[in-house]
Write an enzyme that holds these catalytic residues in place. Structure first.
Site, PDB file in Angstrom:
ATOM      1  N   ALA B 124       0.853  -1.142  -0.053  1.00 44.41           N
ATOM      2  CA  ALA B 124      -0.153  -0.042  -0.069  1.00 44.41           C
ATOM      3  C   ALA B 124       0.827   1.232  -0.073  1.00 44.41           C
ATOM      4  O   ALA B 124       1.344   1.720   1.023  1.00 44.41           O
ATOM      5  CB  ALA B 124      -0.933  -0.021   1.136  1.00 44.41           C
ATOM      6  N   GLY B 131       0.467   9.641  -6.532  1.00 45.36           N
ATOM      7  CA  GLY B 131       0.521   8.271  -7.324  1.00 45.36           C
ATOM      8  C   GLY B 131       2.074   8.090  -7.826  1.00 45.36           C
ATOM      9  O   GLY B 131       2.754   7.458  -7.042  1.00 45.36           O
ATOM     10  N   ASP B 240      12.932  -1.469  -7.910  1.00 40.07           N
ATOM     11  CA  ASP B 240      13.883  -2.098  -9.050  1.00 40.07           C
ATOM     12  C   ASP B 240      13.590  -3.380  -9.076  1.00 40.07           C
ATOM     13  O   ASP B 240      13.955  -4.112 -10.207  1.00 40.07           O
ATOM     14  CB  ASP B 240      15.312  -1.740  -8.270  1.00 40.07           C
ATOM     15  CG  ASP B 240      15.707  -0.340  -8.460  1.00 40.07           C
ATOM     16  OD1 ASP B 240      14.701   0.663  -9.071  1.00 40.07           O
ATOM     17  OD2 ASP B 240      16.480   0.056  -7.810  1.00 40.07           O
ATOM     18  N   ARG B 268      -6.595 -19.629 -40.631  1.00 37.44           N
ATOM     19  CA  ARG B 268      -7.362 -18.870 -41.322  1.00 37.44           C
ATOM     20  C   ARG B 268      -7.401 -18.614 -42.816  1.00 37.44           C
ATOM     21  O   ARG B 268      -6.121 -18.342 -43.437  1.00 37.44           O
ATOM     22  CB  ARG B 268      -7.645 -17.385 -40.604  1.00 37.44           C
ATOM     23  CG  ARG B 268      -8.623 -16.333 -41.046  1.00 37.44           C
ATOM     24  CD  ARG B 268     -10.198 -16.901 -41.004  1.00 37.44           C
ATOM     25  NE  ARG B 268     -10.681 -15.692 -41.357  1.00 37.44           N
ATOM     26  CZ  ARG B 268     -12.102 -15.695 -41.378  1.00 37.44           C
ATOM     27  NH1 ARG B 268     -12.964 -16.754 -40.849  1.00 37.44           N
ATOM     28  NH2 ARG B 268     -12.955 -14.565 -41.523  1.00 37.44           N
ATOM     29  N   GLN B 336      -5.566  -7.470 -33.778  1.00 42.21           N
ATOM     30  CA  GLN B 336      -5.953  -7.213 -35.198  1.00 42.21           C
ATOM     31  C   GLN B 336      -5.927  -8.108 -36.173  1.00 42.21           C
ATOM     32  O   GLN B 336      -6.793  -8.259 -36.971  1.00 42.21           O
ATOM     33  CB  GLN B 336      -5.002  -6.005 -35.619  1.00 42.21           C
ATOM     34  CG  GLN B 336      -5.186  -5.454 -36.793  1.00 42.21           C
ATOM     35  CD  GLN B 336      -6.610  -4.330 -36.794  1.00 42.21           C
ATOM     36  OE1 GLN B 336      -6.824  -3.931 -35.389  1.00 42.21           O
ATOM     37  NE2 GLN B 336      -7.290  -4.045 -37.797  1.00 42.21           N
ATOM     38  N   GLY B 340     -12.311  -9.711 -36.600  1.00 44.39           N
ATOM     39  CA  GLY B 340     -13.517  -9.902 -35.751  1.00 44.39           C
ATOM     40  C   GLY B 340     -13.461 -10.782 -34.581  1.00 44.39           C
ATOM     41  O   GLY B 340     -13.749 -10.426 -33.460  1.00 44.39           O
ATOM     42  N   GLU B 363       3.323  -0.028 -11.047  1.00 45.93           N
ATOM     43  CA  GLU B 363       5.094  -0.365 -10.674  1.00 45.93           C
ATOM     44  C   GLU B 363       5.412   1.000 -11.384  1.00 45.93           C
ATOM     45  O   GLU B 363       6.491   0.743 -11.504  1.00 45.93           O
ATOM     46  CB  GLU B 363       5.353  -1.474 -11.012  1.00 45.93           C
ATOM     47  CG  GLU B 363       4.737  -2.747 -10.385  1.00 45.93           C
ATOM     48  CD  GLU B 363       4.827  -2.889  -9.036  1.00 45.93           C
ATOM     49  OE1 GLU B 363       4.067  -2.558  -8.037  1.00 45.93           O
ATOM     50  OE2 GLU B 363       6.173  -3.168  -8.711  1.00 45.93           O
ATOM     51  N   GLY B 364       5.078   2.063 -11.434  1.00 48.88           N
ATOM     52  CA  GLY B 364       5.676   3.235 -12.205  1.00 48.88           C
ATOM     53  C   GLY B 364       5.150   2.942 -13.576  1.00 48.88           C
ATOM     54  O   GLY B 364       5.567   2.217 -14.413  1.00 48.88           O
TER      55      GLY B 364
END
Lengths: 262, 381
Positions: B124, B131, B240, B268, B336, B340, B363-364
């Protein structure tokens, strides 16, 4: 109980396209990953469960090149007590008979109660090695085991026979059993197991250690020669259905209806 | 220079792959995602098999492996399923701070809990007003006899509500900025803790993310983690290390989306041929494969350096930045390629895309990673 389990490292062809190499006698293996033959994994688990129930020791063996050692480390990480790597340049090209001679030479004279194999290997698919070794060691054998219990000096084995039937047999130990998939639920290889065996040196035995004549094994001793390897021609009758599961089901139902299948 | 994993590392990779294949069921993942349910059973099994905290010492339930081995496992897990994989990544979150700075009693108690499947952890750090900038905290801990009294609100807390304890960053000296921050381990059932959801998320839907408020929460002096007023530095050191895990998550998620796209383009058929035969698509595949390889190399190297007592904050930030960046790109392109079907949940790639995006944020953010990288490159001038 002294249990030996013979295992093999095979290419996992489930995630790559199979291609034949330029010699026409082998697969292009650049993209392959390798793992224990699936049937053998069940055999290792069966051996470990018997050890847990009756005590004793499980030893894993494999015949193969240096890289094949990985399946022995894997078996040790699962809980096998010892491993033996049967490796020698002149073993290369052995057929099932040659492999069986190597294994039986390694096993001869060992205090053996039970010798387990996977029923078949995913690469060759011959299912011969277990039977050959049983013959060479003059031991009783049951193949395609779907359950395996040991009581004293007797093993009770259920195994598959023709017509979808199962038969139950009793075998006097020592004996050979080849194991079918589904006989148990193989445990995972745990990280702690891998850690435990990471520093272990697995002993290697070659042709001289086993007292074998180099001409008995390898390509020169092989009685079965590979003539050609090819992918079966793509059939005209196969139709691949595409789409979501529901769409595929609808298309399949339509096709079955159109062609009188329903 | 040797670009090869050792035997044990290869064994670990395979063990993780097989475990994920056996346990990370596609239908189950969809159900967990839809119902916002944490994969508790899988997590417990992963603990039993030693996957969680494998880089902790044996005495705390680990296996004495390093960050590289942890990266290999997380990559395999996320490749199989981006959501369940992320849940396994975050299950022991912030415990490295306990490992490096905790007392023997704290390590014994808390690390064993997370490796045995008894408790999930949570870190936490973030607050509604703090932030990316954690140089000052609004949450405070004030000494009161032999206890500390904690007040404040933490937000975007992964595992809020399901964790057994929080590793908490607070202000202990209001005047000293980041030099007045300390860390505490606070049991999640301590009176005065309240958890609320932060709302619906784009991805990582199996993992709860919450706002945790601390109102007059009393903890004993023994809850202080590390050195008083050194919490900020402890957290930076942790980042790190934790960035390696996120890089592995990003890498696995990208690879998983890519694998599904490759399988699709090979099967496909459009305009009379498999779509993978079209050069435009082949070039996309080539670019993505190259991106994946680069992300893998940089992530493995950063983890290897950390394990060999040469931790490199710059490389760790590069790994997290680059793997996160390409995870979003590769997952998007993979979607992509499926056309669909890529947009349909059942085909999984859209979930990998949604799960990939967080790796550029938590985490940054990628911007923070660039700040770190640039800071190391430019130095003081």
């Amino acid at each position: 109980m002294d249990i030996y389990v013979c295992i093999k490292r095979v290419a996992d062809t489930s995630e790559v396209d199979i291609e034949i190499d330029r010699t026409g006698l082998a697969l292009t293996e650049d993209d392959f990953s390798y793992d224990i033959n699936e049937w053998d994994n069940f055999a290792v688990e069966a051996a470990l469960q018997l050890k847990e129930e009756h005590g004793g020791k499980v030893t894993a063996l494999t015949v193969g090149i240096e890289d094949d050692e990985e399946v022995l480390r894997r078996a040790l990480a699962m809980g096998c007590d010892e491993a033996l790597h049967l490796s020698d340049p002149c073993f290369e090209g052995s057929d099932a008979w040659g492999i069986a001679q190597i294994l039986s030479a390694a096993l001869k004279g060992k205090p053996l109660d039970l010798l387990l194999f996977g029923t078949v290997s995913a690469d060759e698919g011959a299912g011969q090695t277990g039977g050959f070794v049983a013959g060479l060691l003059d031991l009783p054998m049951v193949s395609l085991a779907t359950s395996l219990k040991v009581n004293g000096s007797i093993a009770t084995v259920s195994h598959e026979v023709e017509g979808g039937l199962e038969r139950v047999r009793e075998l006097d130990l020592p004996a050979v059993v080849t194991v079918q998939t589904g006989i148990n639920e193989p445990r995972y290889v745990s990280i702690r197991g891998i850690r435990k065996v990471s520093g272990i040196e697995i002993p290697v035995s070659g042709v001289g250690d086993l007292g074998l004549d180099p001409n008995q094994v390898g390509a020169s001793g092989a009685r079965v020669k590979l003539e050609e390897l090819f992918l079966p021609p793509q059939g005209q009758s196969a139709q691949m259905l595409e789409g979501s599961d529901d769409e595929i089901i609808d298309k399949l139902l339509d096709l079955l209806q159109e062609n009188g299948g329903l | 220079m040797k670009f090869e994993l050792d035997k044990a590392q290869k064994d670990i990779q395979k063990a993780a792959k097989r475990f994920a294949k056996g346990e990370f069921d596609k239908e189950l993942a969809l159900e967990l995602e839809t119902t916002h349910t944490y994969p508790m059973d899988i997590w417990r099994k992963a603990c039993e098999e030693g996957f969680i905290g494998l880089h902790f010492p044996d005495q705390y339930g680990g296996s004495d492996f390093g960050q590289l081995e942890n990266v290999l496992v997380l990559e395999q897990f996320c490749q199989r399923d981006s959501g369940i994989g992320a849940a396994m990544l975050t299950a022991p979150f912030a415990c490295e701070i306990i490992l490096h700075h905790g007392t023997d009693e704290q390590k014994e108690k808390y690390l064993n809990q997370v490796t045995s499947g008894e408790a999930i952890s949570a870190g936490a750090f973030t607050e509604p007003a703090h932030g990316s900038d954690i140089t000052s905290m609004a949450t405070t801990a004030v000494k009161d006899g032999d206890e500390w009294l904690i007040n404040g609100v933490k937000t975007f807390i992964t595992n809020a509500g399901i964790c057994g304890f929080y590793v908490l960053l607070v202000q202990t000296d209001a005047e000293a900025g980041h030099k007045g921050q300390s860390m505490f381990i606070v049991d999640a059932d301590a009176p005065g803790i309240d958890v609320a959801s932060v709302g619906e998320k784009m991805g990582l839907k199996m993992i709860p993310t919450g706002e945790v408020s601390f109102k007059d929460v009393r903890v004993p002096a023994s809850s202080l983690l590390g050195v008083e007023n050194k919490g900020f530095y402890q957290v930076l050191q942790f980042f790190d290390e934790s960035r390696l895990g996120v890089a592995a998550q990003a890498l696995g998620t990208a690879q998983g989306a890519f694998d599904r796209a490759v399988e699709y383009v090979k099967g496909r058929e459009q305009f009379g041929q498999k779509i993978g035969k079209f050069q435009a698509l082949q070039h996309k595949i080539a670019e993505m494969a190259t991106q994946l390889e680069l992300a893998r190399l940089i992530t493995y190297k950063a983890a290897w350096l950390a394990d060999n007592k040469k931790p490199d904050a710059k490389l760790s930030a590069m790994a997290k930045y680059y793997a996160g960046k390409i995870a979003s790109e590769v997952a998007s392109e993979s979607m992509q390629l499926l056309g669909g079907y890529g947009y349909i949940t059942e085909f999984e790639v859209e979930r990998f895309y949604r799960d990939a995006r967080i790796t550029e944020i938590y985490e940054g953010t990628r911007e923070i990673q660039k700040n770190i990288i640039a800071g190391h490159v430019l130095g003081r001038f």
